[in-house]
Write a protein that holds these residues in place. Structure first.
Motif, PDB file in Angstrom:
ATOM      1  N   SER A  17       0.853  -1.192   0.000  1.00  0.00           N
ATOM      2  CA  SER A  17       0.000   0.000   0.000  1.00  0.00           C
ATOM      3  C   SER A  17       0.885   1.237   0.000  1.00  0.00           C
ATOM      4  O   SER A  17       2.088   1.141   0.203  1.00  0.00           O
ATOM      5  CB  SER A  17      -0.890   0.017   1.249  1.00  0.00           C
ATOM      6  OG  SER A  17      -0.092   0.213   2.401  1.00  0.00           O
ATOM      7  N   PHE A  18       0.245   2.379  -0.242  1.00  0.00           N
ATOM      8  CA  PHE A  18       0.933   3.643  -0.025  1.00  0.00           C
ATOM      9  C   PHE A  18       0.867   3.876   1.473  1.00  0.00           C
ATOM     10  O   PHE A  18      -0.227   4.043   2.020  1.00  0.00           O
ATOM     11  CB  PHE A  18       0.196   4.802  -0.721  1.00  0.00           C
ATOM     12  CG  PHE A  18       0.365   4.858  -2.222  1.00  0.00           C
ATOM     13  CD1 PHE A  18       1.157   3.944  -2.902  1.00  0.00           C
ATOM     14  CD2 PHE A  18      -0.288   5.843  -2.951  1.00  0.00           C
ATOM     15  CE1 PHE A  18       1.308   4.016  -4.285  1.00  0.00           C
ATOM     16  CE2 PHE A  18      -0.144   5.925  -4.342  1.00  0.00           C
ATOM     17  CZ  PHE A  18       0.649   5.002  -5.002  1.00  0.00           C
ATOM     18  N   THR A  36      -1.348  -6.643   8.224  1.00  0.00           N
ATOM     19  CA  THR A  36      -2.501  -5.779   7.955  1.00  0.00           C
ATOM     20  C   THR A  36      -3.502  -6.506   7.058  1.00  0.00           C
ATOM     21  O   THR A  36      -3.118  -7.145   6.079  1.00  0.00           O
ATOM     22  CB  THR A  36      -2.025  -4.473   7.297  1.00  0.00           C
ATOM     23  OG1 THR A  36      -1.031  -3.898   8.147  1.00  0.00           O
ATOM     24  CG2 THR A  36      -3.163  -3.498   7.115  1.00  0.00           C
ATOM     25  N   ARG A  37      -4.775  -6.411   7.423  1.00  0.00           N
ATOM     26  CA  ARG A  37      -5.800  -7.125   6.649  1.00  0.00           C
ATOM     27  C   ARG A  37      -7.158  -6.456   6.818  1.00  0.00           C
ATOM     28  O   ARG A  37      -7.358  -5.635   7.712  1.00  0.00           O
ATOM     29  CB  ARG A  37      -5.882  -8.577   7.110  1.00  0.00           C
ATOM     30  CG  ARG A  37      -6.341  -8.731   8.548  1.00  0.00           C
ATOM     31  CD  ARG A  37      -6.031 -10.121   9.051  1.00  0.00           C
ATOM     32  NE  ARG A  37      -6.610 -10.365  10.367  1.00  0.00           N
ATOM     33  CZ  ARG A  37      -6.268 -11.393  11.130  1.00  0.00           C
ATOM     34  NH1 ARG A  37      -5.371 -12.265  10.724  1.00  0.00           N
ATOM     35  NH2 ARG A  37      -6.841 -11.572  12.300  1.00  0.00           N
ATOM     36  N   ALA A  38      -8.057  -6.827   5.927  1.00  0.00           N
ATOM     37  CA  ALA A  38      -9.421  -6.296   5.971  1.00  0.00           C
ATOM     38  C   ALA A  38     -10.386  -7.466   5.861  1.00  0.00           C
ATOM     39  O   ALA A  38     -10.138  -8.414   5.114  1.00  0.00           O
ATOM     40  CB  ALA A  38      -9.644  -5.337   4.806  1.00  0.00           C
ATOM     41  N   TRP A  49      -3.895   0.199  -2.812  1.00  0.00           N
ATOM     42  CA  TRP A  49      -3.696  -1.035  -2.053  1.00  0.00           C
ATOM     43  C   TRP A  49      -3.657  -2.222  -3.010  1.00  0.00           C
ATOM     44  O   TRP A  49      -4.431  -2.276  -3.972  1.00  0.00           O
ATOM     45  CB  TRP A  49      -4.849  -1.280  -1.081  1.00  0.00           C
ATOM     46  CG  TRP A  49      -4.985  -0.281   0.019  1.00  0.00           C
ATOM     47  CD1 TRP A  49      -4.404  -0.325   1.252  1.00  0.00           C
ATOM     48  CD2 TRP A  49      -5.785   0.915   0.003  1.00  0.00           C
ATOM     49  NE1 TRP A  49      -4.788   0.775   1.994  1.00  0.00           N
ATOM     50  CE2 TRP A  49      -5.630   1.548   1.256  1.00  0.00           C
ATOM     51  CE3 TRP A  49      -6.616   1.517  -0.935  1.00  0.00           C
ATOM     52  CZ2 TRP A  49      -6.268   2.736   1.588  1.00  0.00           C
ATOM     53  CZ3 TRP A  49      -7.249   2.704  -0.607  1.00  0.00           C
ATOM     54  CH2 TRP A  49      -7.071   3.297   0.641  1.00  0.00           C
ATOM     55  N   ILE A  50      -2.782  -3.171  -2.726  1.00  0.00           N
ATOM     56  CA  ILE A  50      -2.805  -4.470  -3.405  1.00  0.00           C
ATOM     57  C   ILE A  50      -3.233  -5.473  -2.350  1.00  0.00           C
ATOM     58  O   ILE A  50      -2.617  -5.568  -1.276  1.00  0.00           O
ATOM     59  CB  ILE A  50      -1.425  -4.819  -4.001  1.00  0.00           C
ATOM     60  CG1 ILE A  50      -1.123  -3.860  -5.167  1.00  0.00           C
ATOM     61  CG2 ILE A  50      -1.390  -6.279  -4.463  1.00  0.00           C
ATOM     62  CD1 ILE A  50       0.245  -4.037  -5.804  1.00  0.00           C
ATOM     63  N   LYS A 103       5.784   4.835  -4.467  1.00  0.00           N
ATOM     64  CA  LYS A 103       5.375   4.996  -3.067  1.00  0.00           C
ATOM     65  C   LYS A 103       4.865   3.690  -2.445  1.00  0.00           C
ATOM     66  O   LYS A 103       4.593   3.643  -1.251  1.00  0.00           O
ATOM     67  CB  LYS A 103       4.271   6.058  -2.960  1.00  0.00           C
ATOM     68  CG  LYS A 103       4.771   7.447  -3.344  1.00  0.00           C
ATOM     69  CD  LYS A 103       3.827   8.555  -2.890  1.00  0.00           C
ATOM     70  CE  LYS A 103       2.481   8.502  -3.581  1.00  0.00           C
ATOM     71  NZ  LYS A 103       1.731   9.749  -3.513  1.00  0.00           N
ATOM     72  N   LEU A 104       4.712   2.657  -3.272  1.00  0.00           N
ATOM     73  CA  LEU A 104       4.189   1.386  -2.741  1.00  0.00           C
ATOM     74  C   LEU A 104       5.178   0.759  -1.766  1.00  0.00           C
ATOM     75  O   LEU A 104       6.362   0.654  -2.049  1.00  0.00           O
ATOM     76  CB  LEU A 104       3.947   0.386  -3.885  1.00  0.00           C
ATOM     77  CG  LEU A 104       2.561   0.327  -4.495  1.00  0.00           C
ATOM     78  CD1 LEU A 104       2.558  -0.675  -5.632  1.00  0.00           C
ATOM     79  CD2 LEU A 104       1.477  -0.027  -3.480  1.00  0.00           C
TER      80      LEU A 104
END
Length: 184
Positions: free
Chosen positions: A26-27, A39-41, A124-125, A153-154
């Protein structure tokens, strides 16, 4: 020359999109813990067609999280343009803050996705697993670049195996999530 209008996935099956997604890259936001990992969603479809959003990250052994709601920006459109709404601060739901969540790419198996914002401030990837094949990763980066995102920036997200269990983790309020999501 980068085009202004970002290309968005059409005809997304929201029910299929639900579940857990791991952040592969992610940025980073300056407010996000520099040492945030895993990190997760997790997305859950509600009866009214909106989506419950749970974002989590681990920092110094503590789980930071924030919950929100996602919904289609235009219910009549088949484009995967969602709005995500979080309340600030998360433990005192007073002021809703809304951001864009546009699905720029999604493979046919709903295994990996590229998410961006029209402002190009966030990218985001995501993947169903916490590792993504390098070749696929590079293809997603190229796609983002073609849409005008500054891919330099990734930053790749660190994950541990196995991923942590939510239930085990001491909670931390996770205010930084908001700032990171809205690119403040």
């Amino acid at each position: 020359m980068a085009k202004n209008e970002v290309e968005v996935v059409k005809g997304i099956d929201l029910a299929r999109y639900m579940g857990r997604w791991y952040e592969i890259a992610s940025f980073p936001s300056r407010d996000q813990p520099k040492n945030g990992i895993n990190t997760r969603a997790t997305y859950t479809l509600r009866d009214d067609g909106t989506v419950n959003v749970l974002n989590e990250t681990w920092s110094d052994g503590k789980r930071g999280f924030i919950q929100g709601t996602a919904y289609k920006a235009d219910t009549n459109s088949d484009e995967a343009k969602l709005k995500v709404k979080f309340y600030v601060p998360p433990f005192l739901p007073l002021i809703p803050v809304t951001g864009d969540y546009w699905v720029l790419y999604l493979d046919e198996d709903y295994h990996h996705a590229l998410i961006g914002q029209p402002s190009k401030k966030n990218l985001w990837i995501l993947c169903r697993e916490n590792q993504l094949d390098e070749e696929i990763y590079n293809q997603l980066v190229e796609k983002a670049k073609g849409e005008g995102y500054d891919v330099s920036k990734l930053k790749k997200t660190t994950h541990t195996n196995p991923p942590p269990e939510t239930e085990d983790a001491p909670a931390d309020k996770g205010i930084w999530w908001l700032r990171s999501i809205f690119g403040k």
